[in-house]
Design an enzyme around this catalytic site. Structure first.
Site, PDB file in Angstrom:
ATOM      1  N   SER A  53     -51.322 -25.258 -38.685  1.00 15.18           N
ATOM      2  CA  SER A  53     -51.863 -26.323 -39.432  1.00 15.18           C
ATOM      3  C   SER A  53     -52.758 -26.747 -38.230  1.00 15.18           C
ATOM      4  O   SER A  53     -53.422 -27.219 -37.862  1.00 15.18           O
ATOM      5  CB  SER A  53     -50.874 -27.611 -40.094  1.00 15.18           C
ATOM      6  OG  SER A  53     -51.044 -27.135 -41.236  1.00 15.18           O
ATOM      7  N   GLY A  63     -56.680 -20.172 -46.372  1.00 10.60           N
ATOM      8  CA  GLY A  63     -56.932 -21.173 -46.876  1.00 10.60           C
ATOM      9  C   GLY A  63     -57.701 -22.575 -46.292  1.00 10.60           C
ATOM     10  O   GLY A  63     -58.579 -22.690 -45.734  1.00 10.60           O
ATOM     11  N   ARG A  88     -58.528 -18.720 -55.012  1.00  8.88           N
ATOM     12  CA  ARG A  88     -58.513 -19.483 -54.640  1.00  8.88           C
ATOM     13  C   ARG A  88     -59.706 -20.702 -54.825  1.00  8.88           C
ATOM     14  O   ARG A  88     -60.363 -20.520 -54.393  1.00  8.88           O
ATOM     15  CB  ARG A  88     -57.387 -20.309 -53.320  1.00  8.88           C
ATOM     16  CG  ARG A  88     -56.477 -19.204 -52.860  1.00  8.88           C
ATOM     17  CD  ARG A  88     -55.855 -19.365 -51.660  1.00  8.88           C
ATOM     18  NE  ARG A  88     -55.666 -20.906 -51.441  1.00  8.88           N
ATOM     19  CZ  ARG A  88     -54.688 -20.722 -50.364  1.00  8.88           C
ATOM     20  NH1 ARG A  88     -54.555 -19.682 -49.910  1.00  8.88           N
ATOM     21  NH2 ARG A  88     -53.913 -22.089 -50.105  1.00  8.88           N
ATOM     22  N   SER A 140     -54.353 -33.460 -51.180  1.00  9.07           N
ATOM     23  CA  SER A 140     -54.668 -32.231 -50.305  1.00  9.07           C
ATOM     24  C   SER A 140     -54.884 -32.318 -48.799  1.00  9.07           C
ATOM     25  O   SER A 140     -56.253 -32.618 -48.108  1.00  9.07           O
ATOM     26  CB  SER A 140     -55.740 -31.733 -50.758  1.00  9.07           C
ATOM     27  OG  SER A 140     -56.174 -29.970 -50.263  1.00  9.07           O
ATOM     28  N   GLN A 159     -56.275 -29.872 -46.447  1.00  7.47           N
ATOM     29  CA  GLN A 159     -57.471 -29.568 -46.253  1.00  7.47           C
ATOM     30  C   GLN A 159     -59.039 -29.980 -46.941  1.00  7.47           C
ATOM     31  O   GLN A 159     -59.790 -29.962 -45.987  1.00  7.47           O
ATOM     32  CB  GLN A 159     -57.193 -27.899 -46.714  1.00  7.47           C
ATOM     33  CG  GLN A 159     -56.132 -26.623 -46.258  1.00  7.47           C
ATOM     34  CD  GLN A 159     -56.185 -26.190 -46.969  1.00  7.47           C
ATOM     35  OE1 GLN A 159     -56.152 -25.894 -47.677  1.00  7.47           O
ATOM     36  NE2 GLN A 159     -55.086 -25.313 -46.739  1.00  7.47           N
ATOM     37  N   ASP A 181     -45.659 -26.655 -48.213  1.00  8.15           N
ATOM     38  CA  ASP A 181     -45.095 -25.125 -48.239  1.00  8.15           C
ATOM     39  C   ASP A 181     -43.460 -24.963 -48.062  1.00  8.15           C
ATOM     40  O   ASP A 181     -43.557 -23.938 -48.721  1.00  8.15           O
ATOM     41  CB  ASP A 181     -45.685 -25.157 -47.199  1.00  8.15           C
ATOM     42  CG  ASP A 181     -47.360 -25.383 -46.807  1.00  8.15           C
ATOM     43  OD1 ASP A 181     -48.174 -25.172 -47.888  1.00  8.15           O
ATOM     44  OD2 ASP A 181     -47.909 -25.449 -45.675  1.00  8.15           O
ATOM     45  N   LYS A 220     -51.482 -21.709 -54.577  1.00 12.56           N
ATOM     46  CA  LYS A 220     -51.153 -21.685 -53.213  1.00 12.56           C
ATOM     47  C   LYS A 220     -51.820 -20.186 -52.548  1.00 12.56           C
ATOM     48  O   LYS A 220     -52.927 -19.445 -53.505  1.00 12.56           O
ATOM     49  CB  LYS A 220     -50.389 -21.722 -52.643  1.00 12.56           C
ATOM     50  CG  LYS A 220     -49.654 -23.333 -53.195  1.00 12.56           C
ATOM     51  CD  LYS A 220     -50.455 -24.278 -51.508  1.00 12.56           C
ATOM     52  CE  LYS A 220     -50.214 -25.215 -50.831  1.00 12.56           C
ATOM     53  NZ  LYS A 220     -50.500 -26.168 -50.661  1.00 12.56           N
ATOM     54  N   ARG A 230     -46.955 -19.994 -56.715  1.00  7.31           N
ATOM     55  CA  ARG A 230     -46.185 -19.607 -55.916  1.00  7.31           C
ATOM     56  C   ARG A 230     -44.023 -20.678 -57.213  1.00  7.31           C
ATOM     57  O   ARG A 230     -43.030 -20.346 -56.964  1.00  7.31           O
ATOM     58  CB  ARG A 230     -45.180 -20.969 -54.977  1.00  7.31           C
ATOM     59  CG  ARG A 230     -46.556 -20.269 -53.322  1.00  7.31           C
ATOM     60  CD  ARG A 230     -46.033 -21.560 -52.333  1.00  7.31           C
ATOM     61  NE  ARG A 230     -46.796 -20.550 -51.513  1.00  7.31           N
ATOM     62  CZ  ARG A 230     -46.986 -20.746 -50.111  1.00  7.31           C
ATOM     63  NH1 ARG A 230     -47.537 -21.658 -49.714  1.00  7.31           N
ATOM     64  NH2 ARG A 230     -47.816 -20.459 -49.187  1.00  7.31           N
ATOM     65  N   ARG A 290     -44.956 -17.052 -47.064  1.00  5.97           N
ATOM     66  CA  ARG A 290     -43.550 -17.597 -47.262  1.00  5.97           C
ATOM     67  C   ARG A 290     -42.672 -17.193 -48.403  1.00  5.97           C
ATOM     68  O   ARG A 290     -41.239 -17.509 -48.627  1.00  5.97           O
ATOM     69  CB  ARG A 290     -44.144 -19.623 -47.458  1.00  5.97           C
ATOM     70  CG  ARG A 290     -45.118 -19.988 -46.325  1.00  5.97           C
ATOM     71  CD  ARG A 290     -45.373 -20.634 -46.602  1.00  5.97           C
ATOM     72  NE  ARG A 290     -46.123 -21.995 -46.138  1.00  5.97           N
ATOM     73  CZ  ARG A 290     -46.408 -22.051 -44.317  1.00  5.97           C
ATOM     74  NH1 ARG A 290     -44.602 -21.491 -43.724  1.00  5.97           N
ATOM     75  NH2 ARG A 290     -47.331 -22.374 -44.069  1.00  5.97           N
TER      76      ARG A 290
END
Length: 429
Positions: free
Chosen positions: A24, A95, A123, A168, A170, A316, A343, A347, A389
């Site tokens: 990040s 993303g 996404r 979020s 992001q 995450d 994601k 997930r 991940r």
């Protein structure tokens, strides 16, 4: 499809690891360095595929960036110096790249088109395009701008007051980056606190941002100045070794220079609540991002409930927490985590499917999962489904597997965030 054979049935893990730079922060360092004036240097940059996509996009926008291993030098051009790209901006699997870059380009008076890989195409982007359009950007794309390819024509933005529908980082970051270029004040209201790397970096690059409770505000028209960024190790990458050290018998692992930003350390809180034998040794530092060493040893774990405000601080890490839960006594309940569905993969479903192949007692719910422990895992052929991940979590799970060998399909996805993962894992044997 070729599958990678995984190491299994390990009796102990011993050693010291320096995990790669925080993904990040690496993304943001390149972005802020590009829109600042002057030469920015970044050390311990993560040269994973996602962050390299960010570099490639800014090079197409006219920014000179030199990257050699984990060192990056950026000749910043300011917001005004960004140039209209002659090519489509391909974000690959990232993303973070597409959502934050849309915020930056929303403020620029030219046209750009974004695309990405098959995962990015699934996404949702309306969570970013809706507020950016409210600020004045002109955006179009597949399914009314919900999915890539997406085009954006920016400039002439006005600040907004925007309550986030979902927690979020992001989306928050995208709006703040647009807000730095907008007329007036832009305020984002978070339902739960999310990682604050963008706010810290605005200040590191000489900008101003204010926070009051869950409201974060920036004034438009700000100019940023170059900085020297030291990227700490990524706690999301460290999480896989924290889990391995806790559940593989006879283990002791020391992780060096791990980022300890309190908006990201939910994994440490969860491990401690589960009863993990873990020691955190914070550095005395004036860096914008706190860091330290972490030592973990084999532990007797118990099931817990993970929910509410803790979720954004470990979103995450939930795949590896699910694996931890298979080795904990009792039931672990993960809830309020519906964000996992959008994601790199869904997930929730993917974790349940792949760990079930290995014998885990795990069930999906609408907003999380229920895991029953303690269970023995068996060797199996599993898949990352193109999600880095998930791939690393399954490689750690295989360390405990008995019986037949384990194989991982789509293991190359791990290079997105941790190119040296298998090398580091084998150094502990």
């Amino acid at each position: 499809m070729k599958a990678t054979k995984l190491n299994s049935n390990r009796v102990s893990l011993q050693g010291t690891i320096q995990v790669p730079g925080d993904k990040s922060i690496s993304h943001r360092a390149v972005m802020f360095g590009s829109v600042a004036q002057g030469t920015t240097t970044v050390e311990n940059f993560l040269p994973g595929e996602d962050c390299l996509s960010t570099i490639a996009c800014f090079q197409k926008l006219g920014v000179s960036i030199e990257q050699e291993g984990s060192s990056v030098t950026i000749e910043g051009v300011g917001f005004e110096g960004l140039q209209e790209p002659m090519e489509v901006l391909d974000v690959g699997n990232s993303g973070t790249t597409i959502r934050l870059l849309m915020g930056i380009l929303a403020g620029r008076p030219f046209h750009a088109v974004f695309t990405g890989d098959e995962s990015i195409a699934k996404r949702p982007m309306t969570r970013v395009t809706v507020p950016l359009a409210q600020m004045g950007a002109r955006i179009s794309g597949r399914k009314d701008g919900e999915f890539t390819p997406i085009s954006i024509s920016g400039g002439g933005l006005k600040g907004i007051h925007y309550p986030l529908p979902v927690a979020s980082a992001q989306v928050k970051s995208s709006i703040l980056l647009a807000g730095l270029q907008a007329e007036g004040t832009t305020t984002v209201v978070e339902p739960e606190k999310t990682r604050d790397h963008t706010e810290r970096m605005i200040k590191m690059f000489g900008g101003s941002v204010s926070s009051e409770g869950n409201e974060i505000s920036v004034q438009g028209g700000q100019k940023l100045a170059a900085a020297r960024v030291m990227v700490p190790g990524d706690i999301s990458s460290a999480a896989f070794f924290l889990a391995a050290g806790a559940i593989v018998p006879g283990s002791r692992i020391k992780l060096l220079n791990v980022g300890l930003n309190p908006t990201r350390t939910g994994i440490l809180d969860a491990l401690q609540e589960m009863g993990a034998d873990i020691e955190v040794l914070p550095y005395e530092t004036e860096n914008a991002e706190p860091a330290g060493d972490i030592i973990v040893q084999t532990s007797d774990l118990k099931g817990i409930t993970i929910e509410g405000e803790l979720i954004p601080r470990l979103i995450d890490e939930i795949p590896i927490i699910a694996l931890l839960a298979t080795q904990a006594e009792g039931r672990t309940l993960i809830k309020d985590a519906a964000e996992l569905k959008v994601k790199e993969t869904n997930r929730i479903d993917t974790v349940v499917k792949e760990l079930s192949k290995m014998g885990a007692e795990i069930e999906a719910t609408e907003d999380g999962m229920v895991i029953h422990g303690k269970t023995s895992l068996r060797g199996s052929t599993v898949s990352s489904h193109g999600d880095h991940r998930i791939g690393m979590m399954l490689a750690v799970a295989a360390l405990l597997a008995r019986g037949e060998d384990s194989y991982l399909e789509n293991s190359e996805a791990i290079a997105v965030s941790y190119p040296a993962f298998f090398e580091h894992l084998e150094s502990l044997f």
